[in-house]
Structure formats: C-alpha cells, structure tokens
Enzyme design. Structure first.
Site, mmCIF file in Angstrom:
data_model
loop_
_atom_site.group_PDB
_atom_site.id
_atom_site.type_symbol
_atom_site.label_atom_id
_atom_site.label_comp_id
_atom_site.label_asym_id
_atom_site.label_seq_id
_atom_site.Cartn_x
_atom_site.Cartn_y
_atom_site.Cartn_z
ATOM 1 C CB CYS A 134 -9.930 -3.688 14.229
ATOM 2 S SG CYS A 134 -9.727 -3.257 12.503
ATOM 3 C CD GLU B 262 -2.696 1.142 -4.335
ATOM 4 O OE1 GLU B 262 -2.706 0.586 -3.217
ATOM 5 O OE2 GLU B 262 -3.681 1.160 -5.094
ATOM 6 C CB SER C 255 -5.300 1.035 -1.164
ATOM 7 O OG SER C 255 -4.441 -0.066 -1.340
ATOM 8 C CD GLU D 34 -15.168 -8.444 -5.777
ATOM 9 O OE1 GLU D 34 -15.678 -9.235 -4.947
ATOM 10 O OE2 GLU D 34 -15.663 -7.342 -6.055
ATOM 11 C CD GLU E 245 -3.164 0.811 2.099
ATOM 12 O OE1 GLU E 245 -3.329 -0.323 2.582
ATOM 13 O OE2 GLU E 245 -3.920 1.763 2.325
ATOM 14 C CB CYS F 75 -7.562 -2.740 6.103
ATOM 15 S SG CYS F 75 -6.124 -1.808 5.763
ATOM 16 C CD GLU G 271 -12.082 -8.256 3.324
ATOM 17 O OE1 GLU G 271 -11.552 -7.244 2.854
ATOM 18 O OE2 GLU G 271 -11.706 -8.773 4.400
ATOM 19 C CE LYS H 290 -11.144 -7.437 7.845
ATOM 20 N NZ LYS H 290 -10.332 -7.079 6.665
#
Lengths: 632, 168, 669
Positions: free
Chosen positions: C504, C283, C320, C367, C280, C300, C362, C359
């Site tokens: 988190c 990037e 990102s 993907e 990251e 994230c 996710e 999560k």
C-alpha cells in the site's frame, strides 16, 4: 549423393528432354498487370483454340511429345502493353492480346510460322516494328539478372525452375559450403540490401551467424508498401522459388531452422504463388528436415500482412508476426541479435534473397562485374508516372537517370499521354522515404551512396517520373499524407510531427501560409528526421526536404505570391473568362454552384472572385475554352 | 442458421491455429473472410479463447487497415491512390464514384449496403494506373467515365437480380 | 584489475557499473534528462524521444535504448538536441487539452513541468486536440484522452506489471488512443481499479477519481456525524505534499488537520487491521486443522480480490473471508456508534483516507451496502486529503500533532505494518506463533518476510508443523504464483497478495511518485512507526480484547461473521451480450446457452456445443430452440457449463445436455 539430389538431376534431365520435343511454347503473362487486362481469358482461349485446330496442346509437360506447350508466366515487365504473349522458340512478343486474337496467332504463327504484325510492338519514336524483346528498347537496354527467369518460366512449376539450374545454389550451400563460407561469399559479393537502406547483407548474416542460440529465424520481407513500387510483387509472382532458395541458403548460413515469408496482403496472387511454391518445395524435400541429405533443417511458411506500411520496418514486421500491433521497437537490440521471439533473426527483402542463389551459382566475380564498386549488382525498378513505357525493369546499379528516362522508359509524356520533349521535371525515387531527382541529376550514377548524398534513396526502387505540369508542393503533400496515415503512432516526432507537417503543407497549398510557415516546416522536418524512432519516421520528411531543396522557388511562389506555377493547386488558381473567346452561352453561369458567374446572354461573362469556390465546373462546361485557371 | 455456421467456423479457425496468441492476425484474417468484418462479440470470444486481453485484440484489429469492425457493402471498392495512380489523377476517379453513390468522407458505405468505397495505398498495378479493385477484381487504366460505367453496370445487375428473385 | 569502464558525459567522466543504458548513467551523473516513457521497472519503449543524446560517432541516439560502451563520449545539451526537445514538447502541447489550471494533475504534470523547464513560451503549431469524451464511469479512475501523450506507461504497467491489460493502444497514427477494448467504459471491462496507470501517468490523462466535494458536503451538513479512518500507508506519505521527506510519520498532523476540517471522530484503520489479524489468523488455523482451502489468500486488497474473482474463480474459496480493515471499520463503527449515540446509520458518514484507488471500488461493492447505506461512504486518497488540507490553508507541517479518538484509534504495530508488502503476513505470524505454541514471545519482528522482491517465500516450523508462506506484490507476480500453485509446482499454506508493487505504500492514491526510492523510504517509515509504538501484536491490543468481550463475542462467531466477514463471487471480466446463433420460430422456444468463457472453452465447451447442435439437427429441433454462446456463467471452476431452459448444468457432458434438451422439448415434439 542422396535421393534429393538424384531427384533434382532427374527432373532437370527429363525436363530438358521433354522441352526439346515440343514445337512451340506459348507463354501468357499472368502477372497482376496482365491479369487485370484479362490475360487469363487469353490463356484459356489458347488452350481451347489450339485443341480445336488440331494441334496437340500441352498444359503440363511430362513426356517427350510434340505439340504446343501453353503456360502462364510471371510478370514479363512491360505491363502497360499487356496482356503479353511470348512465343518460343522464335521469341516473338505479342502485345495487347485479346482472346479474339488467339485464333489468328494460332493460324498464322503456330501453324504457318509467320508473324502477326498487328500484335507486334511498334517503337513510337522511330515507328519501328519489333519482333520481340531483342528489338524493343525497353528490354534491350535492361540487364535482366534477378528478373532473368521472371516472365520466362512458369512460376507454378517447380520443375521448370529446377531445369533452369534452380536450387543448385541451395544444394551447394547445404552440402559443399560451411556457414562461414556462405557468409564470406555474400560479403565478398558486396551485395547490399535491396529493401531500402542498402545495408551489407553479408555483414547482417555474419552477425546472426555468430550468435549462440538454439533457435534462429530467417524472414523474407515481402511487405512492399511503397506506393508506386511493385518489383517484389513481380518476383514473388514470377519466380517464387528463387526466394525460397535464397532463404534456404540464408538459413544455412546463420543456422536457422525456421522462416517466414511476410507478404503484403494487397498482393493476393503473390501470396498464392508463394504458398504453392513452398508446398511444392516441401514435396520434393527441398524444405523440411535433412535438406539434400545434410543435417540442415528449414521450415518455411507464408504470413500474410494485414495492411500496414510500417510493417516493412524490420521490428514492426517482427511484432506483426508475433501477433501484435506492428509498432517498431528501438534498435539496438538489432534483430540479428534479438529478433523474432527474442531470437537472432535476419530479415531480407525479396529481391535480396532472390539474388542470393545467383551469387552462389554464378559466382562473386560475375555479380561484381555489374554495378559499381560500392553498389555491385543490379537493381529492379518500377517505372511509373509520366513516361511512355511503364513497367518492371532491371538495371545495373550506377545507371544514370537519363538512361532510364530516355533509354528504357521512352521519354516523358504530357498529361495527354503523348511524348513531351523537354517535359521532364523530376523523378521521385524511393517512394515516401525517398526524394526527388531533378534534371541536374540526369547523369548521376544511381547507387546507394550517391542518392543518399542527393537527399534521396534507392529505397525499394519505385521510380515515379513527373512532367512539367506537376506541382512539387502537391507531390510533397501527397507523400506526407501517405506517411502520416501510415505512421504507427508510437513516437512523438512521427505521430505529431507528420500531422503538423501535413497541416503546414495544406496551408501552403491553400494559400494560407506565411513566410514563417516554410521556416517552421523546415525546422519540424529536421526534428522528425532526426528524432523519429524508426525508418518510416526518419525518412518521412525526405520528400518535403528534397522538394524544398530543389524546388524552393515553387514553395515560395505558393507562399509569397499565392501562385502555383504548375497551376495544380486549385485554391490558388484565379478563374477568369477570356472575353474574346466567351460567346455568352450562359452554360457556365447555369452550372456554377455559387452563382459567381454573371453576364447577359450573348455577351462575355464575368467571375466574381469572392464568390468563386474554384470547383472548376465552369472550365469543364465551357465549349469555347474561354475560362482559364490562371496566375493572378 | 448463417450465424451458427459462421460461429462454428470461428471455433474451427481458432482450433486450426492451435489457440496460439501469436496466430492472432491469421485468425482475424480468416474470421473476416467469413463475416466480411470483425463483429465485437466474435473478437471478445477470440480474445477469451486465446487468453489475451480483449483490449489487445481490439488494438490489433484497429491497427491494420484491412481489418474492419463495421460491415462493408456487398461491393467493396478500393480505389488505388498509390503514387503512380495519384499522379494519374486517381482521386478524380475516387471522387466521381463517391459522388455517383452519394457518399462522402466519413460515410463510405451506401445505405443499402451495396457499396463501400475507400482508397487503398497501392495495389501493385502501377503499370495500369489509375486502378481500382472491386472485391477481388482489379480494373486498370480507368477514367472517371469508365468508373461510372462500371458502377452503373453493377447497379443494373443488382436490380435485375432483385427482379429475378421477386419473379421466383 | 583495471576493469572499470568510463564514459564521458558532458565533459565529465562517469563510471559504468551495472547500468543497462545511457539514460541511467546520465541520470547517475546528476543530469535530469527528461522522459515520458522510460521507467526502470517497465520494458523500454522508446517513444517519447526526449532522451535523445549525441554520441560521438553515432549521432543522435535515444539514451534509453542505447547500452553504454567503453569510452563513449556523450553530449546531452547540444543546440540540435535542445531544439528537438522543444519541438517535441511543442508538438505534444499542440495536441493537448488546454485546461491546465483546472487539471487535477496540474502541479505534478510532467508535460507542464517540462514546458517550463525548457522555457517554452509559444506553440508554433496548430492545436489539433480533438476534444474526445472523458470516461468517468469507473469508481476509481477518470480517463481523459485529451491529455494523453501516448507514452504507453499505463498500457505497459497494466499488462507487464499487473498482467491485466484492461487498456491498450487502439487505432494508429494520429488516431492512436489508449482505450479499453472496443472503446467501452472502464467500469465495463476487466480493470481491477488498482490505479497504477494513474500513478505512472505523466499527465492528467488518467487520474484517481475525486470524492472531495461529497466529503465537504457531508462535513458541512450539521445532521451528519462524520468519522474518518486513516489507513496505515497514508501517514508516511501525506507529508510529501507539504514539503516533508517521504517516510516521515505525520499521523498527529493528519489527525489535527482532519479535526480542523470538521471531522467529528478521527480513527485509525490500523485498529481494524489488528482485528483482521485476529480473525484471519484464526481462520487460517482452522483451515490448517481441516486442511481445507489452502493456501489461504489474504483479502485486504480489493484489486487483488477482483483479480481472483475475474481470472481465478477456482481460487475464490481460498480468499480469506475476512473483510478488509476498511470495510470492517465501516461496518463496526456504524453499528456501534449508531447504538451508542442513538443516531440513524444514515446520519453516520464514514470517510476513509486510503493510499488506494481500488478502495473506492471496494466501498461500492453491493456486499457492503445494506438498505442503501454504505458501510464506508466515501474514500479519499492520500492525494485528495492533501488537496483538501491545501484548500483549508492549514500549515500542515507546523500543525500541533493530535491523537486519535478512542477506542478505534488505538492500534498495535501489527496494524501499522499492513501498509507494507509483507506486513499482513508478519502481523499474522506475530499472532499465530503465540497462539499455536501458547508461549509469549519477546521478539516481535519477522524480518525474513520483509523485502523488496515481488515474490518472497519463507518456510517455518510451528508446533512441530512445517509451514510455507509466500508474499507477493504486483498482480503479474501473483498470476505467476497462481499458475504454479495450479500446476502444483509449488505449495503454500498462506499467501499474502498486494496489487501494488511494494504494497500500500506504493498505492496509486499516494502523492504522485515514480521513483522506487520514494516507496522504499515510506516502507522504512512504516517499520519505524511500528518500533515507536508501545504494542506490536494485535492480540495485545486492549481495545480489541475489550471489543470481543463486550460486543463481538467469540472470534469468528456469529456477530463477527455478520460484521467482519464477507463472500466473493466469480465475475465476468467484460460486460457482454451473448452471441445468438439460432432462433426459434416462436418466442417460447427453448433457450440453450453454452458458456464459451476461457475456462469452459478449455474444458471442452466446443464438444458439448457440437453435440447439442447435432442432436438438434438430427431431431428437427432447429426452429424450436434458441442457441446462444455466452462468455461466462460465473461458475468456471465447475465448467463446462450449459444452461438449458431453467437448468444450469455444471460439469456438463454431451449426454447430459442432450438428455435435458430431450426432456425440455418433449412438449414440442
């Protein structure tokens, strides 16, 4: 002097002049009650027939001319005998006028100046024929102050309101008085909010006045939701400009520049009339910026409710204007400090606002002469239920129930509609938030404080009279059902508590209750009363608590003896066939849906109590009145 | 064609109200006047165009009793059950009409979408109790017989209409 | 001088400081007044009525909405109050599902705790529970309306804190219910799966969806190699379920417990957090040099990612492209371990232990699923792992600490601090400062990015260049910031967003907590953990260096791209049908569809719509065209969008639309 004031004076002068020139004025009541009975057709018929009969008909008064001036008025009050037609200057009141009567009225009264006896009101007790309001006890005994213009003027004609000294109060407030002075005047008048709790209006205004804020609001609460109350509707339909004027004064007093009239959606006519009145006021510069040339600006619009009783509560009403669910929020903060969009806001009821201009123009003294020391002024009531005369009335506060029941309402009626001497059982005042008054309160002066002590409240002024055949447990259940279905569902005591109370009342009515039921009901009622978030919940138990207080023996009869003294609770009725009266026609046995009735032809029949579902079909069927729903 | 006209009207209503979330209730009122109910996709559209969450719009639409998410019958009968009407046995009127139209609690609209029957808290016509309103028209001082007559008249009128349209 | 105000609470004098209401004062006085609907970080709602107290001269008042005034005399336990509290709890119980022993929330249920505290032994009221259907459509949250007390905490946290409003009150009175719009399933609406509603729910009405049974099944399957990854924030919170203080680091015990339960490998998500930092940051450096897609947003947090996809499609390119550490971990380990041990990927089961409910969503994103195999198979929340440990009967706090397996169990402190809001930013700074200046720095802490505020910003100069950075937690704050970025009121180069307030550590998968102090203690635990470690900068992680040289190759290279990066899409907030407006006579009529989603609406969809209609009417095409209005074509940033036949016209104008219709309808005309 400025053009608005000049304009006002000119309208007033012209109108008085033109008015003097007409020969007759026909005022057809166009309140909701009379409209339902077809008063629009009567109105149209008047115009048609007068024209045809060769008289000159004036629909809109705008010249000095002779003729018959026909207009629609707001509610004239005596809805029950509508459609009502008032003929001026003689002040004749014709009742139950049908379109086919119009011809006779024109011929007899307008042309010959004679009375048309068949349409006059006959006082039922003395059989006295009454020419007009001066002779009719229903009107005679009232004190029409706020309602004085209601029914007497054309509510859709702003010029007539102005001609009757309308907007003079607003003029004074905007040009001659400071905000402090206005608040002081209202405080001195002792005016208390007519919408429910009776909070001093002047104090509310003063709280909002001293707030420093670039924006403030005035809201008129026209969300009259009490079932059985229609006073505010009467004022909104019959004298909308008085509300606008009251709001201009209020806005000046607190420094607000924007306002809303929140009208209950079930009142389409009130919405229409308020909208028209606001439009007309704008056209004359009575709303908008620089009112009467002062630096005061006030914009006003109508917001239509969408069907939620709870929106009569201030904070819920604000939520509704903000486009949200009408759920109340905790106070403090009070709306006068943080209301609509978080800005200082005063919310007054229709009747309160309509009283304001009169206090300003006629003075504090005159206002305080009416009513009592702590509850000065008058109060409108909607009397309905088991009384001879139902309708919209206005009485000085402190009036007794006796005066209302016998003086104005003409006494209690039985289920057949005829006067029932000694028939009075209770009066429910203040709707679902109020309580019952009984014969022991007959001479209690009705004002804010005395009613509170008696466990009731003035509320908005709905007054439902009940005769001796009424089951008070069922009445309590009716109101509980109402508040339960109107609870917003936010706070626990109201949402869950009213549901459980209703279920307990159902148990009582259905004969499933035990003695513990009453105890739980009372405990719960108190918890709901003390614990609820808003006025709706806090007052929801009132009908139960007040009937428990005054008619406890009736509850006990239901619980202990499974018996409804009024004979209204179907589940508790024991159906029996009087063997003396039964002819054995078998009709009832044929109709009975469960086959509970048996018997040989031409011999007395019997009802099996275990099969009987108490539907009552047999009673309706029996031609010999042999079947009775009786006490066990 | 009708759906299109109505949708254009929705656009207009939203614009007229300045796309203000605070105008949600007037917007819903106007939309309901157009559709006679509030269709889900229209509500979603309104939420999107006002920038509020659809859940909020749904919450408002279900809070107020005058909003309806289901289509109502052509004749929307609301029997007043305010106090004055109640003490004058308005529920008898209600039950009579229900029975006449084969409806029950929980089923308030007839199969043919001709009638919807509901109670309403107070129409303000207490002086004329018991009362009911059919669409915009108020009927007062009712009896079960009178109520039945009124319903029968409507049924008759509708039947002739249908015949007429067949004839034409 | 004597400016102090005191009030009397149950015969005790209490100093008034900056408390906004009586309730806070009462709690300060050590009296745990019960409430369901009061939370200091939400608006005052005043609905549960449990906090009613008696104030002399005022009678019973709700303490949550009553401001303290000098010399008030307050009583919190009168007979009247006690009676009322009991009735309120009884009323709630009478309208509550009676399945307490089997409820997920059982041990933590406020209603149950309160019933016990108040000594309620019978419910005098009839049970009114309606047995409504349970909604378990969402991958993250289960909604059981039968356990709802309608305190509205979830509604307020969803709209006030997260600015999403996926659930709200509907209907009224006794029929009131908290529900997504139109009673739809939660997975069909704009819910971003952050789970804050479930965190704050006092009962079991909203709970994280459990995957415990799936994990046990995998553990019991001898064919499967089951791998665990533990997220940073888990280690400072799981101990709470076993009597440890919040913030106590129990990594070793957790590893030991997982091994005891049968996990074949126990790794650390902090390892892939280190990897994320490298990818990251590079990037970011690249984007800065190209001045493209700035600010760069962190990616994230899956709730945040979905939020951007739904509400700010124009910013999707700013996210990102790095996968979250969880997903990097899954892809990487499956790839490496399957090759290393020559096992099929299908037999490698990756279980992540996360402080998070999003999560779970996710891991199920398409993907991250290839040929039906998920990169991460199951996601357990901290709570779920705690419950599994309870089930095994292990005495957690007494367990002999064990260490992670290598190599994916080795991390630097930079990976650990991912658990706090500001952690990613700090880790990126630890890398970027050295990378851009080419100098090794001795100090590694950047305390100015730490803190408790929902929006923090810092400015710094690196290699003669000014940078500005914003650190956001809570999506309401994110929305506020995005609007400012959109209106160009502010500019940032790098923006870190975590959906949950505090990051988190405050995730909805953590052991049940409502007090902010607990979250703060966990946050301190995270920073303590960083200090205890040997290394603090991701670039110093020897296994990361090794990974690049032996497996990944270049940073941001082809392999890295395949395994460590992803792409995003604009997405419809609500799964909805189009609104059909005109119908063609024949089936083969031309389909014309105009998007009326927010963005297109604002950009003038109406004008186009009207133009199309006028054209259709003028040319007699009404029955040859099917016109419908749609709510999103998922290309909002290029709106207004219309679809005419097979052509999707972006940045559509009336002329463009008409021209296309003309072409398409020629065969008919």
């Amino acid at each position: 002097m400025n053009w608005t004031l000049l304009g006002l004076n000119k309208i007033k002068k012209d109108f008085s002049l033109w008015e003097k020139s007409v020969n007759h004025r026909v005022l057809v009541c166009a309140g909701t009650g009379c409209l339902v009975n077809g008063s629009m057709k009567v109105y149209e018929e008047f115009i048609r027939i007068i024209e045809k009969s060769g008289l000159h008909v004036i629909v809109e008064l705008k010249n000095e001319e002779e003729g018959v001036w026909v207009s629609k008025s707001g509610c004239q009050g005596f809805c029950q005998i509508g459609p009502l037609v008032t003929i001026l200057p003689e002040n004749i009141l014709y009742t139950k006028v049908k379109p086919e009567d119009v011809f006779d009225i024109v011929e007899t009264t307008l042309k010959k100046g004679e009375l048309l006896h068949r349409l006059l009101y006959i006082e039922p007790h003395m059989q006295k024929i009454c020419k007009g309001t001066e002779d009719i006890p229903f009107y005679q005994r009232q004190c029409r102050f706020v309602l004085s213009k209601c029914g007497a003027i054309d509510p859709e004609d702003i010029r007539e309101y102005i001609a009757r000294n309308g907007y003079l109060g607003a003029l004074r407030a905007c040009t001659e008085m400071t905000p402090e002075e206005i608040c002081k005047t209202i405080t001195d008048s002792g005016l208390r909010g007519r919408g429910g709790g009776g909070f001093p209006t002047g104090k509310k205004w003063d709280t909002a006045r001293v707030q420093v804020s670039e924006k403030k609001y005035v809201i008129c609460n026209g969300d009259e939701g009490d079932p059985g109350a229609f006073m505010d509707m009467g004022v909104m339909e019959g004298n909308p400009h008085s509300i606008i004027e009251g709001m201009i004064i209020a806005s000046r007093a607190i420094g607000a520049d924007e306002g809303y009239v929140y009208v209950r959606a079930e009142y389409p006519l009130a919405v229409k009339r308020m909208r028209k009145a606001i439009k007309d006021a704008y056209e004359l510069g009575l709303l908008g910026s620089k009112i009467f040339g002062s630096d005061h600006t006030f914009h006003l619009q109508v917001m239509e409710g969408a069907g939620a009783f709870v929106c009569g509560e201030e904070t819920a009403l604000i939520a509704s204007i903000e486009g949200k669910r009408g759920m109340p929020s905790p106070k403090p903060p009070f709306p006068a400090i943080s209301g609509l969009w978080g800005k200082p806001t005063i919310i007054n009821n229709v009747e309160t606002l309509s009283t304001i201009p009169l206090i300003i123009t006629e003075g504090v003294e005159k206002f305080r002469q009416m009513g009592t020391e702590n509850s000065p002024g008058t109060k409108t009531f909607a009397i309905t239920g088991h009384v001879l005369n139902t309708g919209l009335i206005e009485m000085p506060l402190g009036v007794t129930l006796r005066e209302i029941v016998y003086g104005v309402a003409g006494g209690i009626t039985g289920d057949d509609g005829h006067v029932m001497s000694d028939g009075f059982k209770a009066a429910q005042i203040g709707g679902p938030s109020g309580g019952c008054l009984t014969i022991e309160h007959f001479d209690l002066p009705i004002d804010f404080d005395s009613l509170k002590k008696a466990g009731a409240m003035v509320g908005s002024g709905g007054l439902v009279m009940m005769n001796k055949n009424t089951c008070m447990v069922s009445v309590a259940r009716f109101f509980m059902q109402f508040t339960q279905s109107e609870s917003c569902g936010k706070c626990v005591p109201c949402r869950e508590g009213t549901k459980q109370m209703l279920s307990l009342l159902d148990d009582i009515i259905e004969g499933k209750a035990t003695e513990e039921t009453l105890e739980i009901l009372e405990d719960l009622a108190q918890a709901v009363q003390k614990g609820s978030l808003c006025g709706l919940g806090k007052t929801a138990p009132n009908p139960v608590l007040s009937t428990l207080r005054y008619f406890r023996e009736e509850y006990e009869a239901h619980v202990k003896h499974k018996y409804c003294p009024a004979g209204k609770c179907r589940a508790l009725i024991k159906f029996t066939i009087d063997s003396e009266l039964c002819k054995g026609c078998t009709l009832c046995a044929n109709k009975c849906p469960t086959g509970a009735i048996t018997g040989e032809k031409k011999t007395p029949h019997r009802i099996d109590p275990f099969l009987c579902i108490k539907c009552g079909v047999c009673i309706q069927t029996c031609k010999f009145k042999a079947i009775k729903g009786d006490k066990p | 064609m009708e759906t299109l006209r109505k949708f254009e009207r929705v656009l207009e209503i939203v614009e007229q109200n300045g796309r203000q979330p605070s105008r949600l209730i007037p917007i819903l009122q106007a939309v309901q006047a157009e559709y006679r109910y509030l269709p889900e996709e229209v509500l979603t559209f309104i939420a999107t165009s006002l920038g509020v969450s659809p859940a909020k719009v749904f919450g408002v639409a279900t809070f107020y009793s005058l909003f309806t998410l289901k289509p109502k019958g052509k004749y929307h009968i609301r029997v007043c059950n305010g106090t004055a009407c109640h003490v004058k046995s308005s529920m008898e009127i209600f039950k009579t009409i229900q029975k006449k139209l084969n409806l029950r609690d929980g089923k308030d609209t007839t199969e043919d979408m001709l009638f919807t029957v509901e109670t309403v808290n107070c129409l303000g016509a207490c002086g004329l109790a018991p009362a009911m309103v059919i669409n915009e028209e108020v009927y007062g001082q009712l009896t079960p017989e009178r109520a039945t007559e009124i319903i029968e008249d409507i049924i008759q009128k509708e039947a002739t209409h249908e015949l007429d349209s067949f004839g034409a | 001088m004597n400016e102090y105000n005191y009030i009397t609470i149950d015969n005790k004098e209490v100093l008034v400081e900056d408390e906004k209401n009586l309730l806070e004062l009462i709690r300060k006085a050590g009296i745990n007044l019960p409430t369901f609907c009061y939370h200091s970080d939400l608006s005052v709602y005043g609905a549960c009525r449990l906090c009613m107290v008696e104030v002399e001269g005022m009678g019973l008042v709700p303490s949550c909405s009553t401001p303290p005034s000098p010399n008030m005399r307050v009583k919190t336990n009168t007979e009247e109050i006690r009676k009322m509290r009991k009735i309120i709890v009884e009323l709630l119980l009478a309208n509550h599902s009676q399945s307490c022993p089997t409820c997920q929330k059982s041990a933590d249920c406020q209603l149950q705790i309160l019933a016990r505290r108040l000594g309620i032994t019978e419910i005098r009221f009839k049970n009114q529970n309606k047995n409504l259907p349970i909604d378990d459509s969402s991958p993250s949250i289960v909604r059981d309306p039968n356990k709802c007390v309608l305190c509205g905490d979830c509604v307020r946290i969803c709209s006030e804190v997260q600015s999403v409003g996926a659930i709200d009150f509907a209907y009224r009175g006794a029929n009131t219910i908290v529900i997504p719009s139109f009673g739809k399933d939660l997975d069909k609406v704009e819910c971003i799966n952050c789970g804050q509603c479930a965190r704050i729910c006092p009962t079991g009405a909203l709970t994280p969806k459990s995957e415990i049974e799936h994990v046990w099944k995998a553990l019991h399957d001898p064919e499967k190699i089951v791998i665990a990854q533990i997220a940073p924030a888990v280690r400072v919170a799981i101990g709470e379920m076993f009597g440890l203080e919040p913030g106590v680091i129990s990594t070793g015990q957790t590893v030991a417990a997982l091994r005891a339960m049968g996990f074949n490998r126990v790794y650390d998500t902090c390892f892939t957090a280190d990897l994320t930092v490298i990818e990251e940051s590079n990037e970011f450096i690249r984007r800065v040099s190209q001045n493209k897609n700035l600010p760069q947003f962190t990616s994230c947090c899956p709730a945040w990612v979905k939020f951007v996809e739904q509400y700010y499609p124009e910013f999707v390119q700013h996210l990102s492209s790095c996968r979250s550490p969880q997903q990097m971990f899954g892809a990487l380990t499956k790839e490496i371990i399957s090759a290393q041990f020559n096992v099929e990927k299908a037999n490698i089961i990756v279980v992540s232990i996360m402080p998070c409910t999003a999560k779970k969503f996710e891991a199920k994103r398409p993907e991250f699923i290839h040929d039906g195999i998920k990169d991460v198979d199951y996601v357990l929340t901290t709570q779920e792992l705690g419950r599994m440990i309870e089930e095994t009967g292990l005495n957690f706090s007494e367990l002999e600490p064990e260490s992670f397996n290598l190599p994916f169990g080795f991390k630097t402190g930079a990976g650990v601090i991912f658990g706090n809001s500001g952690g990613v930013s700090e880790a990126v700074l630890r890398y970027t400062t050295e990378k851009l200046t080419g100098e090794k720095r001795e100090h590694y802490e950047f305390k100015n990015v730490r803190g408790d505020n929902g929006i923090r910003e810092i400015k710094f100069n690196l290699a003669d260049k000014d940078f500005s950075m914003a650190i956001v937690s809570g999506l309401g704050n994110a929305r506020e910031l995005l609007e400012k970025i959109k209106s160009k009121e502010v500019h940032y180069d790098f923006v870190e967003v975590m959906a949950c307030p505090g990051g988190c550590v405050g995730g909805a998968g953590q052991p049940v907590f409502t007090e902010i102090e607990i979250r703060r203690k966990r946050a301190r635990g995270i920073y303590d953990n960083d200090r205890m470690l040997e290394l603090h900068k991701s670039q110093d992680n020897p296994y990361i260096i090794e990974l690049y040289s032996s497996f990944l190759g270049e940073v941001g290279g082809e392999k890295a791209h395949k395994l460590l990066h992803t792409h995003y899409k604009s997405r419809k907030r609500i799964a909805d049908e189009d609104m059909h407006l005109t119908y063609a006579d024949k089936e083969e009529g031309l389909e014309v569809n105009v998007c009326f989603g927010t963005s297109c609406f604002i950009k003038g969809a109406q004008r186009i719509f009207r133009g199309i209609l006028d054209y259709i009417n003028a040319n007699g095409l009404r029955n040859k065209v099917n016109v419908s209005a749609s709510f999103c074509f998922e290309s909002c940033e290029r709106g207004p969008v219309a679809r005419i036949g097979d052509h999707v016209i972006e940045r559509c104008t009336v002329d463009l639309a008409i021209e296309t219709i003309k072409k398409e309808t020629e065969p008919y005309v």
